[in-house]
Write a protein that holds these residues in place. Structure first.
Motif, PDB file in Angstrom:
ATOM      1  N   SER A 198       0.820  -1.215   0.000  1.00 16.08           N
ATOM      2  CA  SER A 198       0.000   0.000   0.000  1.00 16.08           C
ATOM      3  C   SER A 198       0.852   1.262   0.000  1.00 16.08           C
ATOM      4  N   ALA A 199       2.127   1.139   0.414  1.00 18.30           N
ATOM      5  CA  ALA A 199       3.025   2.303   0.434  1.00 18.30           C
ATOM      6  C   ALA A 199       3.859   2.413  -0.834  1.00 18.30           C
ATOM      7  N   ARG A 200       3.799   1.406  -1.676  1.00 16.90           N
ATOM      8  CA  ARG A 200       4.641   1.388  -2.869  1.00 16.90           C
ATOM      9  C   ARG A 200       4.238   2.510  -3.823  1.00 16.90           C
ATOM     10  N   VAL A 321       2.893   3.029   8.038  1.00 19.80           N
ATOM     11  CA  VAL A 321       2.252   3.310   6.752  1.00 19.80           C
ATOM     12  C   VAL A 321       1.149   4.344   6.932  1.00 19.80           C
ATOM     13  N   GLU A 322       0.349   4.180   7.972  1.00 26.51           N
ATOM     14  CA  GLU A 322      -0.741   5.124   8.215  1.00 26.51           C
ATOM     15  C   GLU A 322      -0.204   6.514   8.559  1.00 26.51           C
ATOM     16  N   ALA A 323       0.841   6.563   9.390  1.00 27.18           N
ATOM     17  CA  ALA A 323       1.393   7.854   9.810  1.00 27.18           C
ATOM     18  C   ALA A 323       2.106   8.571   8.666  1.00 27.18           C
ATOM     19  N   GLN A 329      -3.489   4.631   2.956  1.00 26.42           N
ATOM     20  CA  GLN A 329      -4.022   3.516   3.735  1.00 26.42           C
ATOM     21  C   GLN A 329      -4.270   3.950   5.173  1.00 26.42           C
ATOM     22  N   GLU A 330      -5.473   3.757   5.659  1.00 24.43           N
ATOM     23  CA  GLU A 330      -5.790   4.046   7.052  1.00 24.43           C
ATOM     24  C   GLU A 330      -6.173   2.746   7.750  1.00 24.43           C
ATOM     25  N   TYR A 331      -5.610   2.553   8.950  1.00 28.94           N
ATOM     26  CA  TYR A 331      -5.876   1.334   9.717  1.00 28.94           C
ATOM     27  C   TYR A 331      -6.635   1.614  11.011  1.00 28.94           C
ATOM     28  N   GLY A 332      -6.862   2.881  11.306  1.00 28.53           N
ATOM     29  CA  GLY A 332      -7.560   3.216  12.541  1.00 28.53           C
ATOM     30  C   GLY A 332      -6.680   3.192  13.770  1.00 28.53           C
ATOM     31  N   HIS A 333      -5.348   3.267  13.573  1.00 26.21           N
ATOM     32  CA  HIS A 333      -4.427   3.216  14.713  1.00 26.21           C
ATOM     33  C   HIS A 333      -4.149   4.593  15.317  1.00 26.21           C
ATOM     34  N   GLU A 334      -4.447   5.666  14.574  1.00 21.51           N
ATOM     35  CA  GLU A 334      -4.133   7.007  15.078  1.00 21.51           C
ATOM     36  C   GLU A 334      -4.934   7.301  16.342  1.00 21.51           C
ATOM     37  N   GLY A 335      -4.252   7.883  17.321  1.00 20.55           N
ATOM     38  CA  GLY A 335      -4.883   8.195  18.595  1.00 20.55           C
ATOM     39  C   GLY A 335      -4.836   7.054  19.585  1.00 20.55           C
TER      40      GLY A 335
END
Length: 358
Positions: A198-200, A321-323, A329-335
């Motif tokens: 997803s970061a490629r 990857v999210e940060a 790509q969002e994984y819901g890890h922020e916060g």
């Protein structure tokens, strides 16, 4: 009609009762090892855990470890940990027995009396000081004397991603779950690859990952590998080992992203310590202050992210990857597993360090 049995002691048409061995008794002295046991579906085998194993369903298990040192500033803690490590060979040479097990059987203090009472068949750990004139025998001998038998001790010593998979295989083999181990590792590797994919093709920012705030250490081991997989360039980290760096070195690298992944500290604690470190950097080095003006500052939960080799490293890559590429790509890890520190002048960091809102 009389029917002959095809084998002595076997009655045709009746179920055969096979004596089964009692379940293995597994003691985990590392949070990452506990994560792996749980991922294998074998949490029921655990008879004890570390004080940092935080899965809700395991909280009733006896705690067999504690911090070696109390709360103290990072610089003092770093010096004290170095002193503890330096004392281990002396304990080994002097036949330290219980004292050596207490201080060196795992990265934490180990409650030897509780360990003996639990009578584990398998111990998952990372014995300390090996290579400093200490060998596994220095630990196995007193263990065997205290227990009256020699348990299987799985020494986990991964320093890079391939070593993490190897350690997971060692755990699954010790628990006689070879197939489950292979399946789980394959599933985790697929998930890791999906996050990397997803970061490629995204921009590759220059990143510095700070593992310790005072003195400043750039994270090593598997962290630079994860940074690379996340589509970024780790400009100070080395796979071989964590390395110290100065404020001027930080300025010279001109990172676009600064990640504080402070091992052993919660997200809120890490935010406070990161803000203090940034304030100090800006105060002692003008070039560093200028570099920090434009860098994004990310803080992660140091109790889980990057610090627990095993299944949590997949989450760690997702955090990166999210940060770094949230739009991809969002994984819901922020916060929950990571947060941004305020972007801008050094006085903003000072407010966070004091616990003020920005």
């Amino acid at each position: 009609m009389k029917v002959k049995s095809s084998a002595p002691g076997k009655i045709l048409g009746a179920s055969t009762q096979v004596a089964q061995s009692p379940p293995l008794r597994v003691l985990s002295l590392l949070p990452g090892a506990t994560d792996t046991v749980r991922a294998l579906g074998a949490a029921n085998l655990l008879v004890g855990r570390t004080h940092e194993c935080d899965w809700p369903e395991l909280q009733a298990l006896p705690i067999v470890t504690s911090d070696k040192l109390g709360e103290m500033p990072p610089a003092e803690l770093d010096a004290a940990m170095a002193a503890c490590g330096g004392a281990l060979p002396t304990l080994g040479w002097c036949g330290g027995g219980i004292a050596l097990l207490d201080q060196g059987l795992s990265p934490y203090r180990t409650d030897v009396e509780k360990l003996v009472a639990l009578r584990p068949d398998v111990i998952l750990t990372q014995m300390q000081g090996l290579g400093l004139d200490l060998t596994p025998d220095h630990y196995w001998s007193p263990l065997e004397q205290l227990l009256g038998y020699r348990p299987t001790v799985v020494q986990l010593a991964a320093t890079e991603m391939e070593g993490v998979w190897r350690d997971m295989r060692s755990i699954s083999e010790a628990l006689k779950l070879d197939r489950e181990g292979r399946d789980k590792i394959c599933a985790l590797q697929r998930r890791l690859q999906a996050a990397a994919d997803s970061a490629r093709g995204r921009p590759r920012p220059r990143v510095v990952v700070v593992q310790w705030p005072d003195p400043l250490f750039a994270a090593g081991g598997w962290v630079p590998q994860l940074v690379e997989l996340a589509g970024a360039r780790d400009v100070l980290g080395r796979v071989e080992a964590a390395t110290t760096f100065s404020a001027q070195q930080l300025a010279d690298t001109r990172p676009e992203v600064l990640v504080f992944a402070l091992c052993g500290f919660s997200l809120s604690e890490s935010q406070r310590l990161a803000a203090q470190a940034l304030e100090q950097l800006a105060a002692e080095c003008r070039a560093a202050a200028e570099a920090l003006q434009t860098a994004r500052v990310i803080v992660t939960d140091g109790l889980r992210v990057f610090s627990r080799p095993g299944p949590w490293l997949v989450h760690s890559l997702e955090v990166l990857v999210e940060a770094l590429h949230g739009e991809a790509q969002e994984y819901g890890h922020e916060g929950r597993l990571w947060a941004l520190l305020p972007h801008g002048p050094a006085q903003n960091y000072a407010k966070v360090a004091r616990g003020s809102s920005v």
